[in-house]
Design a protein around this motif. Sequence first.
Motif, PDB file in Angstrom:
ATOM      1  N   PHE A  59      12.329  -1.664   6.659  1.00  0.00           N
ATOM      2  CA  PHE A  59      12.715  -0.392   6.022  1.00  0.00           C
ATOM      3  C   PHE A  59      12.854   0.703   7.090  1.00  0.00           C
ATOM      4  O   PHE A  59      12.292   0.589   8.175  1.00  0.00           O
ATOM      5  N   PRO A  60      13.580   1.771   6.743  1.00  0.00           N
ATOM      6  CA  PRO A  60      13.954   2.744   7.783  1.00  0.00           C
ATOM      7  C   PRO A  60      12.777   3.517   8.395  1.00  0.00           C
ATOM      8  O   PRO A  60      12.895   4.011   9.505  1.00  0.00           O
ATOM      9  N   HIS A  61      11.658   3.616   7.685  1.00  0.00           N
ATOM     10  CA  HIS A  61      10.556   4.380   8.270  1.00  0.00           C
ATOM     11  C   HIS A  61       9.861   3.607   9.387  1.00  0.00           C
ATOM     12  O   HIS A  61       9.083   4.170  10.136  1.00  0.00           O
ATOM     13  N   ARG A 112       8.324   7.087  -2.416  1.00  0.00           N
ATOM     14  CA  ARG A 112       7.308   6.438  -1.571  1.00  0.00           C
ATOM     15  C   ARG A 112       7.768   5.040  -1.175  1.00  0.00           C
ATOM     16  O   ARG A 112       7.771   4.133  -2.004  1.00  0.00           O
ATOM     17  N   LEU A 113       8.142   4.902   0.073  1.00  0.00           N
ATOM     18  CA  LEU A 113       8.434   3.554   0.563  1.00  0.00           C
ATOM     19  C   LEU A 113       7.101   2.862   0.824  1.00  0.00           C
ATOM     20  O   LEU A 113       6.117   3.511   1.148  1.00  0.00           O
ATOM     21  N   PRO A 114       7.067   1.550   0.684  1.00  0.00           N
ATOM     22  CA  PRO A 114       5.789   0.864   0.904  1.00  0.00           C
ATOM     23  C   PRO A 114       5.384   0.903   2.379  1.00  0.00           C
ATOM     24  O   PRO A 114       6.236   1.038   3.255  1.00  0.00           O
ATOM     25  N   MET A 115       4.097   0.782   2.620  1.00  0.00           N
ATOM     26  CA  MET A 115       3.559   0.784   3.983  1.00  0.00           C
ATOM     27  C   MET A 115       2.633  -0.414   4.149  1.00  0.00           C
ATOM     28  O   MET A 115       2.043  -0.882   3.189  1.00  0.00           O
ATOM     29  N   CYS A 157       4.551  -9.427   4.008  1.00  0.00           N
ATOM     30  CA  CYS A 157       4.233  -8.004   4.134  1.00  0.00           C
ATOM     31  C   CYS A 157       4.996  -7.402   5.311  1.00  0.00           C
ATOM     32  O   CYS A 157       5.208  -6.200   5.377  1.00  0.00           O
ATOM     33  N   ARG A 177       0.853  -1.193   0.000  1.00  0.00           N
ATOM     34  CA  ARG A 177       0.000   0.000   0.000  1.00  0.00           C
ATOM     35  C   ARG A 177       0.886   1.239   0.000  1.00  0.00           C
ATOM     36  O   ARG A 177       2.043   1.200   0.383  1.00  0.00           O
ATOM     37  N   ILE A 232       8.212  -4.929   5.291  1.00  0.00           N
ATOM     38  CA  ILE A 232       8.136  -3.460   5.283  1.00  0.00           C
ATOM     39  C   ILE A 232       8.713  -2.926   6.604  1.00  0.00           C
ATOM     40  O   ILE A 232       9.315  -1.861   6.648  1.00  0.00           O
ATOM     41  N   SER A 254       4.218  11.317   1.718  1.00  0.00           N
ATOM     42  CA  SER A 254       5.079  10.150   1.577  1.00  0.00           C
ATOM     43  C   SER A 254       5.540   9.671   2.958  1.00  0.00           C
ATOM     44  O   SER A 254       5.873  10.487   3.812  1.00  0.00           O
ATOM     45  N   PRO A 255       5.575   8.359   3.169  1.00  0.00           N
ATOM     46  CA  PRO A 255       6.019   7.822   4.457  1.00  0.00           C
ATOM     47  C   PRO A 255       7.399   8.334   4.864  1.00  0.00           C
ATOM     48  O   PRO A 255       7.650   8.575   6.042  1.00  0.00           O
ATOM     49  N   ILE A 271      12.774  11.224   7.159  1.00  0.00           N
ATOM     50  CA  ILE A 271      14.053  10.768   6.604  1.00  0.00           C
ATOM     51  C   ILE A 271      14.250  11.366   5.208  1.00  0.00           C
ATOM     52  O   ILE A 271      15.275  11.180   4.581  1.00  0.00           O
ATOM     53  N   VAL A 286       8.149  10.444   8.470  1.00  0.00           N
ATOM     54  CA  VAL A 286       9.092  10.147   9.550  1.00  0.00           C
ATOM     55  C   VAL A 286      10.398  10.938   9.406  1.00  0.00           C
ATOM     56  O   VAL A 286      11.375  10.671  10.081  1.00  0.00           O
TER      57      VAL A 286
END
Lengths: 206, 594
Positions: free
Chosen positions: B384-386, B348-351, B378, A48, B381, A106-107, A113, A111
């Motif tokens: 990842f850094p976030h 956009r990193l995935p969430m 899943c 997502r 995810i 954007s995620p 980064i 956060v």
Amino acid sequence: MCKNEGKNLIICGVGGQGIVLFGKILGQFLINKGYELKISDVVGLGQRGGNVECHFRYSNKPIMSPLIKVGEADYIISFEQTETLRNAHYLKDDGLIITSTFEMSSPTVNVEIEKDMEGNKTEIIKELGRNTFIIDVAKYSDTDINISQMANVIMLGFYSSFMGYDDSEMIEVMRKTINPKFIDSNIKAYELGKQICNEQKVAVVK
Amino acid sequence: MRALLTGNEAVARGAYEAGVKLASGYPGAPSTEVMESISSYKEVYSEWSTNEKVALEVAIGASFAGYRSFAVMKTVGLNVASDALMFAAGSQINGGLVIVVSDDVGRSSGDDYNDCRFYGQNAAVPILEPSDSQEAKDFMKLAFEISEEFSTPVILRLTSVTCKTKSLVEVDESYVYQQVENHKYDFSFQRTMITTMMTGIKNPTSPKLAKYYNNFTGTMRKLEDESNQLDINKLELDSKEIGVITAGVAYSYVKEALPEASVLKLGMINPLPRKLIKEIASYVKTLYVIEEGQNVLERNIKNIGVNVIGEELFPRFPEMIRLTPDIIEEKIIPGITKNKPREDVPFRLPMNCAGCSHLFVYHVLKKHKIKASIDITCGIIGAFPHVDAFRNAKCMGSAIGVAHGYNVLTKNPEQYVAVIGDGGFWNTGISGLINLVYNSGNSTVIIMDNSCVAMTGGQCCPSSGFGINYKPENNIEISDICKAVGIKDVAVIDPYNVDELEDVILKAVKSEGNSVVVVKKECITAFKPKRTGKCQVKQDSCSKCKLCLKIGCLAIERKVNAEGDEVKINGDICMGCKLCTNVCKRGAIEYVQE
Ligand SMILES: Cc1ncc(C[n+]2csc(CCOP(=O)(O)OP(=O)(O)O)c2C)c(N)n1
Ligand code: SF4
Ligand code: SF4
Ligand code: SF4
């Protein structure tokens, strides 16, 4: 049957906005008109919240590459403003942007980064100096249409009206594509898209 | 009739029109849809197998029984199934046996660098590569014919853009399904047995030996010869200046970018048509190889003594993760300039979906600084850094073995925990679990039972409670299996009870010996549960500490406006799981019943 030679469309947004369905309905509509067609759905990394790009090409001649070349898109139809800007380099010099003002941060920005773009994205889009239709879908949030779930069909109504397509033919395709349980609300959303297009006859040009 | 089909759907249609009787496979982008499509044809037996190796073995068995069969997987799946491939290659083939393999190149971000052509070459089996949906259908039919005629498994190589592009395909509406059978051999042995017999016993006279004789190298040489006349290898001579050897979707990019170039389009990329290659090489001044994935064609062409330009112009990393017509123009047409994408658009990193069970496990691990390895799920995810919840992430099924290896050697009282999905557990993780017991390990395993193989779109697995060949009496509970293999400490928990989840995980980590925590909650996207309420941020109580943003929930956003940061919850997608109310120390997040 084919009124024009064809077009290259970049349809973009984020996961969950129904971009694939938009492409499917428009694609079937154009097949009925006798066009050749290639629709390539490029989904970004993983799950997502990722960006989704659909390269949509139709023509009255055979099409080779499913990917549109940079600078060769006639239209960018965007469901999310960051994605409009991500894809802007695909547009032809005289190309046109139809964009929603919807924005999903954007995620990486959430956060901290990564830095977000400086300034208001709607303004940045206007400053690109292209023919642009800006659709503030949220303005219609008090209607009984679920704006966030129907953004794709609202955009379809807008685009269809803009292109002067025959509504009954388009709705016929929708009936064949969409689950009958949801068809009424989808037709309402389509009508809303048309109404927005009629209210906004002239594109913003800078 | 012409129908708008993706490459994946076209492969399924081609198999159907070829009279295929069995399809087996394991999900994996970008070819998952092939199985979803073939299983809609009632005449064809289809199954998602427990993993790719089993899937291929099932297809091998059905082929031996005389029926046309295929297995489908992504190339990382062929890593798992490669042993089955190596031993089917060179053996006697009855019903046509095709392995549909997709390389995940050409995605908008990333590339897994796996190229299935290495396997095809290693096994010495033919590889076909279609460039659009029409060819995907036609080549699938041809693959079965080649397989039977030359008694060999055939690989159909797909790449992401071919899989995911819809184009018009000629579909014969009057076609009536007819299964095709081919039964030449009563025996089929792996090639080491065959070579042992053939090289050992030079002068066979006993009729008992005949069944071991299979001249597989001779058949491949014959196919190599015939490849020069094969319709799908097309030589289009035009410009004498520039020539290109290409295959797959890259062909359509070449035609778009260099319409005048002479082109050798390879429909079969293994074995190579030497004569055609030499012909184009002597016709043009400069010859390029343009291919998606690694530089496999280029190396093979150079090996037959033809000088071509490839890698030196198209370095794979980091420049060319994804081939496009633009890249070809930029590299080959002098002086061309292109619009560049903006550099300031955030990535956009995935969430994970809002309300996903994985978020709850990330939360507990981070809160208690528990070190963990994550599987391919899943849940990756979270690496990842976030989100930043894991320190180790490897291949599918790996997490348990990796944690065990770490724990068995360190004196460290802090143990690495393994986190694995239900799909990964059944795929190959279960061996890691048995290994833990067998070798008297001391590890904690968290199994995310979300009732499906979620990341690829919610397919079934042995514990999912649904599936193509599902019968309720055959559903397997993960906790039962864990107990049956000898894990004494097994807990099953609903993650939405956060406090309890925390207690159960902490207890398991501290306990002596092996322990399993099964985290049971259905995947939001696959099962679409109805929410009963949602959360919102009370702006006047929020200190903007941003702790809630680190949960990794897609619904929680930070907006920057004139007054500075604002933390908000997107009410359209919030699932009301209340994880964030647990994280916010100021009580600024409230739950509202709907
Ligand atoms: C060997 C192998 N096969 C297939 C895949 C493709 N794949 C990536 S994630 C995934 C799903 C994992 O499912 P599960 O373990 O149940 O975790 P979930 O996504 O449900 O959390 C699959 C099949 C892969 N990466 N490796
Ligand atoms: S698809 Fe399912 S498992 Fe994957 S992030 Fe969404 S809810 Fe979680
Ligand atoms: S955790 Fe609570 S206080 Fe901190 S930013 Fe989120 S809502 Fe505001
Ligand atoms: S309740 Fe909180 S954590 Fe759960 S989905 Fe909503 S915003 Fe995300």
